[in-house]
Design a protein around this motif. Sequence first.
Motif, PDB file in Angstrom:
ATOM      1  N   TYR A   1       0.295  -1.476  -0.610  1.00 43.73           N
ATOM      2  CA  TYR A   1       0.003  -0.094  -0.092  1.00 43.73           C
ATOM      3  C   TYR A   1       0.583   1.070  -0.030  1.00 43.73           C
ATOM      4  CZ  TYR A   1      -3.369   3.948   1.498  1.00 43.73           C
ATOM      5  OH  TYR A   1      -3.784   5.011   1.755  1.00 43.73           O
ATOM      6  N   ARG A   2       1.835   2.001   0.655  1.00 43.63           N
ATOM      7  CA  ARG A   2       2.813   2.657   1.418  1.00 43.63           C
ATOM      8  C   ARG A   2       3.401   2.466  -0.269  1.00 43.63           C
ATOM      9  NH1 ARG A   2       2.849   0.687   6.348  1.00 43.63           N
ATOM     10  NH2 ARG A   2       4.307  -0.706   5.868  1.00 43.63           N
ATOM     11  N   ARG A   3       3.802   1.572  -0.767  1.00 45.26           N
ATOM     12  CA  ARG A   3       4.520   1.528  -2.055  1.00 45.26           C
ATOM     13  C   ARG A   3       3.855   2.584  -3.165  1.00 45.26           C
ATOM     14  NH1 ARG A   3       4.647  -1.655  -6.356  1.00 45.26           N
ATOM     15  NH2 ARG A   3       3.220  -2.580  -6.000  1.00 45.26           N
ATOM     16  N   ARG A   4       2.718   1.959  -3.322  1.00 43.19           N
ATOM     17  CA  ARG A   4       1.358   2.141  -4.285  1.00 43.19           C
ATOM     18  C   ARG A   4       1.429   3.676  -3.905  1.00 43.19           C
ATOM     19  NH1 ARG A   4      -2.434  -2.043  -6.251  1.00 43.19           N
ATOM     20  NH2 ARG A   4      -1.107  -4.058  -5.997  1.00 43.19           N
ATOM     21  N   ALA A   5       1.209   4.155  -2.784  1.00 41.64           N
ATOM     22  CA  ALA A   5       1.128   5.800  -2.695  1.00 41.64           C
ATOM     23  C   ALA A   5       2.207   6.510  -3.143  1.00 41.64           C
ATOM     24  CB  ALA A   5       0.645   5.984  -1.062  1.00 41.64           C
ATOM     25  N   ARG A   6       3.251   5.890  -1.954  1.00 40.24           N
ATOM     26  CA  ARG A   6       4.599   6.744  -2.805  1.00 40.24           C
ATOM     27  C   ARG A   6       4.818   6.749  -4.459  1.00 40.24           C
ATOM     28  NH1 ARG A   6       6.883   3.743   1.212  1.00 40.24           N
ATOM     29  NH2 ARG A   6       8.196   2.191  -0.468  1.00 40.24           N
ATOM     30  N   LEU A   7       4.575   5.961  -4.973  1.00 39.48           N
ATOM     31  CA  LEU A   7       4.918   5.977  -6.363  1.00 39.48           C
ATOM     32  C   LEU A   7       3.386   7.270  -7.490  1.00 39.48           C
ATOM     33  CD1 LEU A   7       5.795   4.534  -9.037  1.00 39.48           C
ATOM     34  CD2 LEU A   7       3.601   2.934  -9.076  1.00 39.48           C
ATOM     35  N   PHE A   8       2.103   6.728  -6.760  1.00 38.05           N
ATOM     36  CA  PHE A   8       1.700   7.576  -7.358  1.00 38.05           C
ATOM     37  C   PHE A   8       1.958   9.362  -6.592  1.00 38.05           C
ATOM     38  CE2 PHE A   8      -2.369  10.853  -6.024  1.00 38.05           C
ATOM     39  CZ  PHE A   8      -2.726  10.460  -7.778  1.00 38.05           C
ATOM     40  N   TRP A   9       2.447   9.792  -5.999  1.00 40.23           N
ATOM     41  CA  TRP A   9       2.965  11.115  -5.021  1.00 40.23           C
ATOM     42  C   TRP A   9       4.293  11.493  -5.752  1.00 40.23           C
ATOM     43  CZ3 TRP A   9      -0.476  13.738  -4.449  1.00 40.23           C
ATOM     44  CH2 TRP A   9      -1.271  13.650  -3.062  1.00 40.23           C
ATOM     45  N   CYS A  10       5.480  10.617  -6.372  1.00 40.48           N
ATOM     46  CA  CYS A  10       6.433  10.542  -6.929  1.00 40.48           C
ATOM     47  C   CYS A  10       5.709  10.632  -8.036  1.00 40.48           C
ATOM     48  CB  CYS A  10       6.987   9.775  -7.075  1.00 40.48           C
ATOM     49  SG  CYS A  10       7.922   9.289  -5.823  1.00 40.48           S
ATOM     50  N   ALA A  11       5.073  10.585  -9.216  1.00 44.08           N
ATOM     51  CA  ALA A  11       4.700  10.678 -10.231  1.00 44.08           C
ATOM     52  C   ALA A  11       3.577  11.758 -10.963  1.00 44.08           C
ATOM     53  CB  ALA A  11       3.468   9.552 -11.128  1.00 44.08           C
ATOM     54  N   LEU A  12       3.379  12.373  -9.279  1.00 40.67           N
ATOM     55  CA  LEU A  12       2.096  13.524  -9.648  1.00 40.67           C
ATOM     56  C   LEU A  12       3.395  14.886  -9.211  1.00 40.67           C
ATOM     57  CD1 LEU A  12      -0.587  14.892  -9.827  1.00 40.67           C
ATOM     58  CD2 LEU A  12      -0.218  14.102  -7.286  1.00 40.67           C
ATOM     59  N   LEU A  13       4.002  14.590  -8.284  1.00 40.21           N
ATOM     60  CA  LEU A  13       4.969  15.776  -7.956  1.00 40.21           C
ATOM     61  C   LEU A  13       6.015  16.478  -8.685  1.00 40.21           C
ATOM     62  CD1 LEU A  13       4.403  15.505  -4.031  1.00 40.21           C
ATOM     63  CD2 LEU A  13       3.273  17.100  -5.711  1.00 40.21           C
ATOM     64  N   LEU A  14       6.853  14.754  -9.354  1.00 40.47           N
ATOM     65  CA  LEU A  14       7.946  15.081 -10.477  1.00 40.47           C
ATOM     66  C   LEU A  14       7.574  15.193 -11.390  1.00 40.47           C
ATOM     67  CD1 LEU A  14       9.682  12.315  -8.567  1.00 40.47           C
ATOM     68  CD2 LEU A  14      10.100  15.333  -8.120  1.00 40.47           C
TER      69      LEU A  14
ATOM     70  N   ALA B   1       0.862  15.295 -21.531  1.00 39.70           N
ATOM     71  CA  ALA B   1      -0.753  13.700 -21.697  1.00 39.70           C
ATOM     72  C   ALA B   1       0.728  12.897 -21.711  1.00 39.70           C
ATOM     73  CB  ALA B   1      -0.169  13.405 -23.467  1.00 39.70           C
ATOM     74  N   ALA B   2       1.818  12.812 -21.532  1.00 32.44           N
ATOM     75  CA  ALA B   2       2.343  11.225 -20.734  1.00 32.44           C
ATOM     76  C   ALA B   2       2.202  11.609 -19.420  1.00 32.44           C
ATOM     77  CB  ALA B   2       3.621  11.207 -21.179  1.00 32.44           C
ATOM     78  N   TRP B   3       3.051  13.178 -18.954  1.00 31.73           N
ATOM     79  CA  TRP B   3       2.593  12.397 -17.467  1.00 31.73           C
ATOM     80  C   TRP B   3       1.320  12.274 -16.602  1.00 31.73           C
ATOM     81  CZ3 TRP B   3       0.284  17.433 -14.676  1.00 31.73           C
ATOM     82  CH2 TRP B   3       0.619  17.374 -13.610  1.00 31.73           C
ATOM     83  N   SER B   4      -0.002  13.015 -17.517  1.00 27.53           N
ATOM     84  CA  SER B   4      -0.869  12.565 -17.384  1.00 27.53           C
ATOM     85  C   SER B   4      -1.632  11.061 -16.949  1.00 27.53           C
ATOM     86  CB  SER B   4      -2.230  13.543 -18.231  1.00 27.53           C
ATOM     87  OG  SER B   4      -2.311  15.110 -18.258  1.00 27.53           O
ATOM     88  N   LEU B   5      -1.354  10.740 -18.029  1.00 26.78           N
ATOM     89  CA  LEU B   5      -1.196   9.117 -18.193  1.00 26.78           C
ATOM     90  C   LEU B   5      -0.764   8.608 -17.253  1.00 26.78           C
ATOM     91  CD1 LEU B   5      -1.280   8.212 -22.245  1.00 26.78           C
ATOM     92  CD2 LEU B   5      -2.955   8.673 -20.491  1.00 26.78           C
TER      93      LEU B   5
ATOM     94  N   PRO C   1       5.770  17.299 -13.539  1.00 23.55           N
ATOM     95  CA  PRO C   1       6.201  18.271 -14.128  1.00 23.55           C
ATOM     96  C   PRO C   1       7.062  19.079 -14.497  1.00 23.55           C
ATOM     97  CG  PRO C   1       4.377  18.684 -12.924  1.00 23.55           C
ATOM     98  CD  PRO C   1       4.670  17.389 -12.140  1.00 23.55           C
ATOM     99  N   VAL C   2       8.516  18.452 -12.876  1.00 23.17           N
ATOM    100  CA  VAL C   2       9.735  18.841 -13.104  1.00 23.17           C
ATOM    101  C   VAL C   2       9.972  17.706 -14.617  1.00 23.17           C
ATOM    102  CG1 VAL C   2      12.000  18.814 -12.251  1.00 23.17           C
ATOM    103  CG2 VAL C   2      10.381  19.422 -11.049  1.00 23.17           C
ATOM    104  N   ILE C   3      10.063  17.224 -14.582  1.00 18.40           N
ATOM    105  CA  ILE C   3      10.991  15.792 -15.815  1.00 18.40           C
ATOM    106  C   ILE C   3      10.053  16.677 -16.833  1.00 18.40           C
ATOM    107  CG2 ILE C   3      10.389  13.721 -16.854  1.00 18.40           C
ATOM    108  CD1 ILE C   3      10.164  12.558 -13.705  1.00 18.40           C
ATOM    109  N   VAL C   4       8.759  16.656 -16.951  1.00 16.74           N
ATOM    110  CA  VAL C   4       7.985  17.092 -18.256  1.00 16.74           C
ATOM    111  C   VAL C   4       8.716  18.324 -18.603  1.00 16.74           C
ATOM    112  CG1 VAL C   4       6.131  18.845 -19.488  1.00 16.74           C
ATOM    113  CG2 VAL C   4       5.768  16.099 -18.196  1.00 16.74           C
ATOM    114  N   LEU C   5       9.112  19.343 -18.047  1.00 20.73           N
ATOM    115  CA  LEU C   5       9.565  21.159 -18.096  1.00 20.73           C
ATOM    116  C   LEU C   5      10.936  20.941 -18.491  1.00 20.73           C
ATOM    117  CD1 LEU C   5       8.250  23.355 -15.195  1.00 20.73           C
ATOM    118  CD2 LEU C   5       7.568  23.172 -18.094  1.00 20.73           C
ATOM    119  N   LEU C   6      11.621  19.595 -17.817  1.00 19.31           N
ATOM    120  CA  LEU C   6      12.704  19.255 -18.395  1.00 19.31           C
ATOM    121  C   LEU C   6      13.293  18.961 -20.103  1.00 19.31           C
ATOM    122  CD1 LEU C   6      14.654  17.885 -15.137  1.00 19.31           C
ATOM    123  CD2 LEU C   6      14.795  19.605 -16.485  1.00 19.31           C
ATOM    124  N   VAL C   7      12.197  18.135 -19.766  1.00 15.73           N
ATOM    125  CA  VAL C   7      12.366  17.150 -21.670  1.00 15.73           C
ATOM    126  C   VAL C   7      11.934  17.651 -22.628  1.00 15.73           C
ATOM    127  CG1 VAL C   7      11.115  15.714 -22.889  1.00 15.73           C
ATOM    128  CG2 VAL C   7      11.940  15.112 -20.881  1.00 15.73           C
TER     129      VAL C   7
END
Length: 101
Positions: free
Chosen positions: A13-26, A53-57, A28-34
């Motif tokens: 459960y905690r791993r799934r939650a961390r994965l979601f929050w990392c994707a959500l918060l990191l 679009a890739a970030w949203s998915l 936009p930073v990755i999108v802007l860098l790319v």
Amino acid sequence: MPQRTEHHNWSDYRRRARLFWCALLLGPVIVLLVATEWLLERHGVHGLAWPLAAWSLTVLATGLHWQAFRCPRCSRRFFRRRPLLLALRASHCRQCMLPKD
């Protein structure tokens, strides 16, 4: 032995939650860098469309993966399927009322 399985499930459960929050918060930073390094030079502002679009998915997929978590006690889905991602705010299992850790 059941406690070990329960511990494994709560760690999942905690791993799934961390994965979601990392994707959500990191994301936009990755999108802007790319986009700034490669896509904006070639496509202008439209170069942001594909990375966003890739970030949203990715956020949607990790959220649905988290939402598919099974309860350690009853082995049924811990969260409701609808509304999408908003069901993650539940504080207990929808079937057996086991509270979140």
